[in-house]
Design a protein around this motif. Structure first.
Motif, short mmCIF file in Angstrom:
data_model
loop_
_atom_site.label_atom_id
_atom_site.label_comp_id
_atom_site.label_asym_id
_atom_site.label_seq_id
_atom_site.Cartn_x
_atom_site.Cartn_y
_atom_site.Cartn_z
N VAL A 130 0.84 -1.20 0.00
CA VAL A 130 0.00 0.00 0.00
C VAL A 130 0.87 1.24 0.00
O VAL A 130 1.84 1.35 0.76
CB VAL A 130 -0.93 0.01 1.23
N LEU A 131 0.51 2.19 -0.86
CA LEU A 131 1.10 3.52 -0.87
C LEU A 131 0.05 4.49 -0.33
O LEU A 131 -1.04 4.61 -0.90
CB LEU A 131 1.51 3.91 -2.28
N ALA A 132 0.35 5.16 0.79
CA ALA A 132 -0.61 6.07 1.40
C ALA A 132 -0.42 7.49 0.88
O ALA A 132 0.72 7.96 0.71
CB ALA A 132 -0.47 6.06 2.92
N VAL A 133 -1.53 8.16 0.64
CA VAL A 133 -1.51 9.54 0.18
C VAL A 133 -1.65 10.46 1.38
O VAL A 133 -2.70 10.50 2.04
CB VAL A 133 -2.65 9.80 -0.83
N ASP A 134 -0.59 11.14 1.73
CA ASP A 134 -0.48 12.08 2.85
C ASP A 134 -0.46 11.38 4.20
O ASP A 134 0.38 11.67 5.05
CB ASP A 134 -1.59 13.14 2.80
N ILE A 135 -1.40 10.47 4.44
CA ILE A 135 -1.44 9.72 5.70
C ILE A 135 -2.36 8.52 5.49
O ILE A 135 -3.26 8.55 4.64
CB ILE A 135 -1.96 10.62 6.85
N CYS A 136 -2.13 7.45 6.21
CA CYS A 136 -3.00 6.28 6.09
C CYS A 136 -4.43 6.64 6.49
O CYS A 136 -4.64 7.30 7.52
CB CYS A 136 -2.50 5.14 7.00
N SER A 137 -5.40 6.21 5.72
CA SER A 137 -6.80 6.45 6.08
C SER A 137 -7.08 5.81 7.43
O SER A 137 -6.77 4.64 7.67
CB SER A 137 -7.73 5.85 5.02
N GLY A 138 -7.70 6.59 8.34
CA GLY A 138 -8.02 6.10 9.67
C GLY A 138 -6.97 6.42 10.71
O GLY A 138 -7.18 6.15 11.90
N LEU A 139 -5.84 7.01 10.31
CA LEU A 139 -4.79 7.40 11.25
C LEU A 139 -4.97 8.87 11.62
O LEU A 139 -5.06 9.73 10.74
CB LEU A 139 -3.42 7.18 10.62
N ASN A 140 -5.04 9.16 12.91
CA ASN A 140 -5.24 10.53 13.36
C ASN A 140 -4.02 11.37 13.00
O ASN A 140 -2.90 11.05 13.40
CB ASN A 140 -5.48 10.55 14.88
N GLY A 141 -4.23 12.44 12.28
CA GLY A 141 -3.13 13.26 11.79
C GLY A 141 -2.42 14.03 12.88
O GLY A 141 -1.29 14.49 12.67
N LEU A 142 -3.04 14.18 14.05
CA LEU A 142 -2.43 14.93 15.14
C LEU A 142 -1.71 14.03 16.13
O LEU A 142 -0.62 14.35 16.60
CB LEU A 142 -3.50 15.75 15.86
#
Length: 453
Positions: free
Chosen positions: A115-127
């Motif tokens: 898997v290549l994630a765009v900006d951040i993995c879906s479901g991962l809290n960005g903060l």
């Protein structure tokens, strides 16, 4: 340094961009497509599935899909949905479902493909780096313009894979948080002047207690390896140290030593206090007296933090000279009355505001901050550092960088970076704190050798 932006800060940067939205999406899509082609090792016969959500991440993924098609890749675009359980067979999945602004519980698709994630993995809290529901661990993440805290903290490092920051033309110059890199060390820690002598970079270490000499010896060795020209080691009530042999032992009375240190500290660039000092009531009284009366830079760790306790803010804010405190989560609780929350940057800033000190909050990612001076994050080490005595090594190293003339915030951050770098030179299993102290000089030399001349 690599800039770090919270999701809120990133949204503000996006909004302030002079370029049209479509231009930014095109640049982001190009960065994702380029990373995908690199991971695929080419385009001929390759199959890619793009999971695209309703927001900006989904737009980036769709543009990447168009570019990949033009390169000859067979691409399937699927809309992000809770009902999306399994994916078609493919060589690579591009996770463009949700970005740093996602709120809720994510239900992840199932796939055996990388898997290549765009900006951040879906479901991962960005903060915070917390997972909400489930995520598809990535082998690589393309983060736009800056790192996000969620990539560095919590579960982020484990599920994000290799992180690449793609420049898409956004202005991140106002970022107040940065990830420290090896290249920062050389500019932050001054070299000794040609006319320097041993007292030019002198450290007084007050550490250890009867029967607890190991912490003192580790901190002393690290201070000397880190560049201290003279190291005075005092263990209140203890005998003169036997290791390291280069340390100069100086006896202090077990019950009344703070006043003597205050009177004699003028020749020292920094006083470091705490490793293995013990937790008697006498220690509490003496540490508090020293902090209140000493007009020299101090580094406080371990039992010195225990001695300050909930009075830390009242005691430290009155100081006129720089103070560096280095708590782990338990010591943070002793100082603040509660443990750090999931937002560790906010926790470190809270402690800095309460004490007026430079705070080095230890953890998987170490946070170094001071009110009004931004925030530095260090991730140079790994779980090898999770062994007794490594904090004592760090204390001595911070003291040496401070004695060499580094700015207090950068002295703490550079020491943490070098500390982690040294640990990575040791074995994955069986690394001891004393090994790290012995590897500091080699780690520094490697960092210098890698710098552009």
């Amino acid at each position: 340094m690599i800039p770090i932006l919270t999701p809120t800060e990133m949204a503000a940067v996006d909004s302030a961009a002079p370029e049209p939205f479509e231009v930014l999406v095109h640049r982001a899509g190009f960065a994702v497509a380029s990373a995908a082609l690199r991971l695929l090792g080419g385009s001929y016969g390759r199959r890619v599935v793009v999971v695209a959500g309703p927001g900006n991440n989904g737009q980036d993924g769709r543009v990447a899909a168009q570019m990949l098609r033009r390169s000859g890749v067979r691409v399937t675009v699927l809309e992000q949905s809770p009902d999306l359980k399994s994916l078609p067979s493919c060589d690579l999945v591009i996770d463009a479902g949700y970005g740093t602004g996602f709120h809720g519980t994510h239900h992840c698709f199932s796939s055996d493909s990388p898997v290549l994630a765009v900006d951040i993995c879906s479901g991962l809290n960005g903060l915070t780096g917390e997972i909400s529901g489930s995520v598809a661990p990535a082998v690589e993440t393309v983060s736009f313009a800056a790192l996000k805290p969620g990539l560095l903290f919590g579960d982020g490092p484990e599920v994000s894979g290799r992180v690449h920051v793609a420049d898409i033309g956004l202005d991140v110059s106002a970022a107040s948080m940065h990830l420290v890199t090896d290249s920062d060390l050389r500019g932050w820690v001054p070299k000794r002047e040609l006319r320097a002598h041993k007292w030019s970079h002198a450290v007084w270490l007050i550490a250890g207690s009867p029967g607890m000499s190991g912490a003192a010896e580790l901190a002393a060795t690290a201070a000397l390896r880190g560049g201290a020209g003279y190291l005075r080691l005092s263990t209140p009530g203890g005998t003169s140290p036997t290791m390291p042999i280069e340390a100069v032992g100086y006896p202090l009375n077990a019950e009344s030593w703070a006043s003597e240190v205050v009177m004699q500290a003028e020749r020292f660039q920094v006083v470091a206090v705490g490793p293995g000092l013990g937790r008697s009531e006498g220690t509490r009284v003496q540490v508090r007296e020293l902090v209140a009366e000493l007009n020299r830079p101090v580094v406080l760790d371990g039992d010195a933090l225990w001695a300050l306790g909930l009075q830390a803010g009242q005691l430290l804010k009155q100081r006129r000279s720089p103070t560096i405190i280095t708590p782990h989560d338990g010591e943070f609780e002793q100082l603040m009355g509660h443990r750090p929350g999931a937002d560790r940057i906010a926790a470190a800033r809270e402690l800095a505001a309460a004490t007026g000190a430079v705070v080095l909050l230890k953890g998987q990612a170490t946070v170094v901050t001071q009110t009004g001076s931004g925030c530095l994050v260090v991730r140079s080490g790994d779980s090898r550092l999770a062994t007794a005595g490594t904090g004592d090594v760090l204390t001595g190293l911070i003291a040496s960088h401070l004695a060499l003339g580094a700015d207090p915030l950068r002295a703490a951050a550079s020491a943490a970076q070098l500390h982690g770098r040294a640990s990575m030179l040791g074995p994955e299993r069986g690394l001891l704190a004393s090994d790290i102290a012995g590897l500091l000089a080699e780690a520094w030399n490697q960092c210098e050798a890698e710098q552009p001349r």
